[in-house]
Design a protein around this motif. Sequence first.
Motif, short mmCIF file in Angstrom:
data_model
loop_
_atom_site.label_atom_id
_atom_site.label_comp_id
_atom_site.label_asym_id
_atom_site.label_seq_id
_atom_site.Cartn_x
_atom_site.Cartn_y
_atom_site.Cartn_z
N LEU A 179 3.81 -20.58 -1.08
CA LEU A 179 5.15 -20.99 -1.49
C LEU A 179 6.15 -19.91 -1.08
CD1 LEU A 179 4.31 -22.19 -5.10
CD2 LEU A 179 4.61 -23.61 -3.06
N PRO A 180 7.41 -20.30 -0.84
CA PRO A 180 8.42 -19.27 -0.59
C PRO A 180 8.49 -18.31 -1.78
CG PRO A 180 9.26 -21.46 -0.08
CD PRO A 180 7.95 -21.66 -0.77
N LEU A 181 8.57 -17.03 -1.48
CA LEU A 181 8.59 -16.02 -2.53
C LEU A 181 9.99 -15.42 -2.65
CD1 LEU A 181 5.23 -14.17 -1.77
CD2 LEU A 181 5.67 -15.91 -3.49
N THR A 182 10.34 -15.05 -3.87
CA THR A 182 11.62 -14.37 -4.11
C THR A 182 11.36 -12.87 -4.15
OG1 THR A 182 11.37 -14.34 -6.52
CG2 THR A 182 12.34 -16.34 -5.52
N TRP A 183 12.43 -12.09 -4.12
CA TRP A 183 12.28 -10.63 -4.22
C TRP A 183 11.66 -10.25 -5.56
CZ3 TRP A 183 12.37 -8.25 0.12
CH2 TRP A 183 13.21 -8.65 1.15
N THR A 184 11.98 -10.99 -6.60
CA THR A 184 11.38 -10.70 -7.92
C THR A 184 9.87 -10.92 -7.89
OG1 THR A 184 13.44 -11.33 -9.01
CG2 THR A 184 11.45 -11.26 -10.37
N ASP A 185 9.41 -11.95 -7.14
CA ASP A 185 7.97 -12.19 -7.02
C ASP A 185 7.25 -10.99 -6.42
OD1 ASP A 185 8.16 -14.79 -8.02
OD2 ASP A 185 8.57 -15.63 -6.03
N LEU A 186 7.93 -10.28 -5.54
CA LEU A 186 7.30 -9.16 -4.84
C LEU A 186 7.14 -7.94 -5.75
CD1 LEU A 186 9.04 -9.31 -1.34
CD2 LEU A 186 7.16 -10.65 -2.27
N GLN A 187 7.71 -8.00 -6.93
CA GLN A 187 7.65 -6.87 -7.86
C GLN A 187 6.33 -6.83 -8.62
OE1 GLN A 187 10.87 -6.98 -10.67
NE2 GLN A 187 11.03 -4.76 -10.81
N ARG A 188 5.56 -7.90 -8.53
CA ARG A 188 4.36 -8.02 -9.38
C ARG A 188 3.18 -7.21 -8.87
NH1 ARG A 188 5.21 -14.55 -9.84
NH2 ARG A 188 7.09 -14.46 -11.14
N GLN A 189 3.16 -6.88 -7.58
CA GLN A 189 2.12 -6.03 -7.01
C GLN A 189 2.78 -4.96 -6.15
OE1 GLN A 189 -1.66 -7.62 -5.51
NE2 GLN A 189 -0.80 -9.66 -5.78
N PRO A 190 2.10 -3.85 -5.92
CA PRO A 190 2.68 -2.85 -5.01
C PRO A 190 2.93 -3.44 -3.63
CG PRO A 190 0.81 -1.93 -6.21
CD PRO A 190 0.82 -3.41 -6.49
N LEU A 191 4.00 -3.01 -3.00
CA LEU A 191 4.29 -3.39 -1.63
C LEU A 191 3.78 -2.29 -0.71
CD1 LEU A 191 7.82 -5.04 -1.38
CD2 LEU A 191 5.58 -6.11 -1.18
N HIS A 205 12.46 -0.07 5.72
CA HIS A 205 12.71 0.58 4.44
C HIS A 205 14.12 0.30 3.95
CE1 HIS A 205 9.17 3.29 3.72
NE2 HIS A 205 8.91 2.88 4.95
N GLN A 206 15.10 0.36 4.83
CA GLN A 206 16.48 0.09 4.43
C GLN A 206 16.63 -1.35 3.95
OE1 GLN A 206 18.56 1.16 8.04
NE2 GLN A 206 18.80 3.29 7.42
N HIS A 207 15.98 -2.28 4.64
CA HIS A 207 16.06 -3.70 4.26
C HIS A 207 15.46 -3.91 2.87
CE1 HIS A 207 16.48 -7.96 5.29
NE2 HIS A 207 15.28 -8.16 4.75
N LEU A 208 14.29 -3.35 2.64
CA LEU A 208 13.65 -3.53 1.33
C LEU A 208 14.45 -2.85 0.22
CD1 LEU A 208 9.90 -3.05 2.30
CD2 LEU A 208 11.12 -5.18 1.90
N ASN A 209 14.99 -1.67 0.50
CA ASN A 209 15.79 -0.97 -0.52
C ASN A 209 17.03 -1.76 -0.90
OD1 ASN A 209 14.03 1.18 -0.63
ND2 ASN A 209 15.15 2.41 0.87
N THR A 210 17.53 -2.58 0.03
CA THR A 210 18.72 -3.38 -0.25
C THR A 210 18.43 -4.52 -1.23
OG1 THR A 210 19.64 -2.89 1.94
CG2 THR A 210 20.51 -4.83 0.81
N PHE A 211 17.24 -5.11 -1.14
CA PHE A 211 16.98 -6.34 -1.87
C PHE A 211 15.95 -6.22 -3.00
CE2 PHE A 211 18.42 -7.78 2.35
CZ PHE A 211 19.48 -8.57 1.96
N LEU A 212 15.06 -5.25 -2.93
CA LEU A 212 14.02 -5.19 -3.96
C LEU A 212 14.58 -4.80 -5.32
CD1 LEU A 212 11.03 -3.44 -2.14
CD2 LEU A 212 11.15 -5.82 -2.91
N PRO A 213 14.10 -5.42 -6.39
CA PRO A 213 14.56 -5.03 -7.73
C PRO A 213 14.14 -3.59 -8.05
CG PRO A 213 13.40 -7.15 -7.77
CD PRO A 213 13.16 -6.55 -6.42
#
Length: 308
Positions: A179-191, A205-213
Amino acid sequence: MNSSATLIQLRAFVAAADAGSFGRAARSLALAPSSVSESVLALELLHGQPLFRRSPRGIVLTHAGEQALPHARLTVQHSEDFALAMNERAALTGSLTVATNRSLGIHLLPPVLSLLRRRHPGLSVRILDGVSGEGGEQLVQDGRADVGFVELTARTALFTLPVVEDDCVLVLPRARPALPLTWTDLQRQPLLIFPAQHSCNVEIHQHLNTFLPAGTVVQEVAEDEVMLSMVEHGLGLAVLPRLAVLPLRESLMALALPVPLLRELVAVIRPGRAGLPHVRAFTEALRAYQATPAFRYLQTLLQSEPVR
């Protein structure tokens, strides 16, 4: 007394800096170690300051040596380029140095080199790691590589040839719902991502720092195969360039990031060097590969969603 450096002296200086010792530099130049050390000493006496700190363990550049090395390297390269431009046969039976990263080196470089070898069997190719240290663009800029396969940046002053486009994807176990994942979904496990210290990974790194909670755990892993094994064992989700995950393991799948991150991969060459016979031979082989069904199939894989 000669008031300017000679090419022999500059070549000895560059070889010694690359080799880390006068003995190894002498072997690379087919000279006696005393000839190399004397040439370097003559440069130091000419300019009144040391280029190296000497010790029983070898030689290390001084600050003056570090400042002078790029200019010496390019002076030597310009001299060699003059000879190559005047003698196409020598250029096509000499050597070509290519800087590349792993994913480009696996998927794009071998078919290009195969075409190049069939056309010019006397031309030897040396491959440099374009991720570690300064990166492929810097290796081309300072003359250590003739061509670099790199991710295009807006700041480059190098001549560029487009190669292919891809995006960054999220790699996760196939057992999870696709399923499409949201940025919040990505918070549940280490990236899991490549280290930021390498220039080609800074944009990720810059892209992830912009959007990750806030509070998202990000773990840097240097090797993509290690990263994918960690995903298989439930130790996190990986963010990788799509090209780096092909062919994807059976137990994994890849989805687009919630906000896409595209990258353009190019071949870079120092301005003024694209017309040199050995460099031109490489770019012609690259263009020939881009016209093949195999390359078009690779483009299709890079545009698929999701990667299975």
